[in-house]
Design a protein around this motif. Sequence first.
Motif, PDB file in Angstrom:
ATOM      1  N   ASP A  13       0.823  -1.213   0.000  1.00  0.00           N
ATOM      2  CA  ASP A  13       0.000   0.000   0.000  1.00  0.00           C
ATOM      3  C   ASP A  13       0.853   1.257   0.000  1.00  0.00           C
ATOM      4  N   SER A  14       2.063   1.179   0.560  1.00  0.00           N
ATOM      5  CA  SER A  14       2.906   2.359   0.654  1.00  0.00           C
ATOM      6  C   SER A  14       3.820   2.539  -0.560  1.00  0.00           C
ATOM      7  N   VAL A  15       3.773   1.614  -1.494  1.00  0.00           N
ATOM      8  CA  VAL A  15       4.605   1.705  -2.687  1.00  0.00           C
ATOM      9  C   VAL A  15       3.933   2.633  -3.685  1.00  0.00           C
ATOM     10  N   SER A  16       4.687   3.594  -4.204  1.00  0.00           N
ATOM     11  CA  SER A  16       4.106   4.512  -5.182  1.00  0.00           C
ATOM     12  C   SER A  16       4.440   4.040  -6.595  1.00  0.00           C
ATOM     13  N   GLY A  17       3.608   4.472  -7.526  1.00  0.00           N
ATOM     14  CA  GLY A  17       3.834   4.122  -8.915  1.00  0.00           C
ATOM     15  C   GLY A  17       3.281   2.763  -9.269  1.00  0.00           C
ATOM     16  N   GLY A  18       3.065   2.564 -10.543  1.00  0.00           N
ATOM     17  CA  GLY A  18       2.547   1.288 -10.999  1.00  0.00           C
ATOM     18  C   GLY A  18       1.057   1.176 -10.817  1.00  0.00           C
ATOM     19  N   ALA A  19       0.445   0.435 -11.680  1.00  0.00           N
ATOM     20  CA  ALA A  19      -0.989   0.204 -11.592  1.00  0.00           C
ATOM     21  C   ALA A  19      -1.204  -1.288 -11.427  1.00  0.00           C
ATOM     22  N   GLY A  20      -2.400  -1.648 -11.061  1.00  0.00           N
ATOM     23  CA  GLY A  20      -2.651  -3.059 -10.852  1.00  0.00           C
ATOM     24  C   GLY A  20      -4.122  -3.365 -10.822  1.00  0.00           C
ATOM     25  N   TYR A  28      -6.797  -0.399 -10.897  1.00  0.00           N
ATOM     26  CA  TYR A  28      -6.476   0.869 -10.256  1.00  0.00           C
ATOM     27  C   TYR A  28      -5.254   1.468 -10.928  1.00  0.00           C
ATOM     28  N   ASP A  29      -5.163   2.794 -10.872  1.00  0.00           N
ATOM     29  CA  ASP A  29      -4.078   3.501 -11.550  1.00  0.00           C
ATOM     30  C   ASP A  29      -2.939   3.815 -10.585  1.00  0.00           C
ATOM     31  N   ASP A  30      -1.990   4.598 -11.072  1.00  0.00           N
ATOM     32  CA  ASP A  30      -0.807   4.950 -10.275  1.00  0.00           C
ATOM     33  C   ASP A  30      -1.140   5.694  -8.996  1.00  0.00           C
ATOM     34  N   ASN A  31      -2.282   6.384  -8.972  1.00  0.00           N
ATOM     35  CA  ASN A  31      -2.692   7.132  -7.782  1.00  0.00           C
ATOM     36  C   ASN A  31      -3.554   6.295  -6.842  1.00  0.00           C
ATOM     37  N   SER A  42     -11.512   7.165  -5.508  1.00  0.00           N
ATOM     38  CA  SER A  42     -10.173   7.507  -5.015  1.00  0.00           C
ATOM     39  C   SER A  42      -9.672   6.438  -4.052  1.00  0.00           C
ATOM     40  N   ALA A  43      -8.367   6.402  -3.879  1.00  0.00           N
ATOM     41  CA  ALA A  43      -7.756   5.427  -2.973  1.00  0.00           C
ATOM     42  C   ALA A  43      -8.316   5.569  -1.555  1.00  0.00           C
TER      43      ALA A  43
END
Length: 84
Positions: A13-20, A28-31, A42-43
């Motif tokens: 959850d704390s990793v930024s970047g990347g979608a999945g 979900y997108d990079d944000n 939103s997240a």
Amino acid sequence: MSDINKISDDALDSVSGGAGTTKWGFNYDDNGTVDFKGLKISAADWKWLMTQYKGNIGDPEYYLSTVPAHDVNIILNEHHEGKR
């Protein structure tokens, strides 16, 4: 053989970047914005929604996946208006 190291969901959850994709297949997108049946969540709202659907099998995303996007939108609007 080498040991397999796994990253916990909390650490991810704390990793930024990347979608999945979430457990039940919502992209979900990079944000961290989740595409829930065409509704962009939103997240922060997604995390809040996961606290609203506990059920008896312990899988809130499963229960949320059974709710129509229109109803989820109403729930989120009420949440933002302080009604939930």
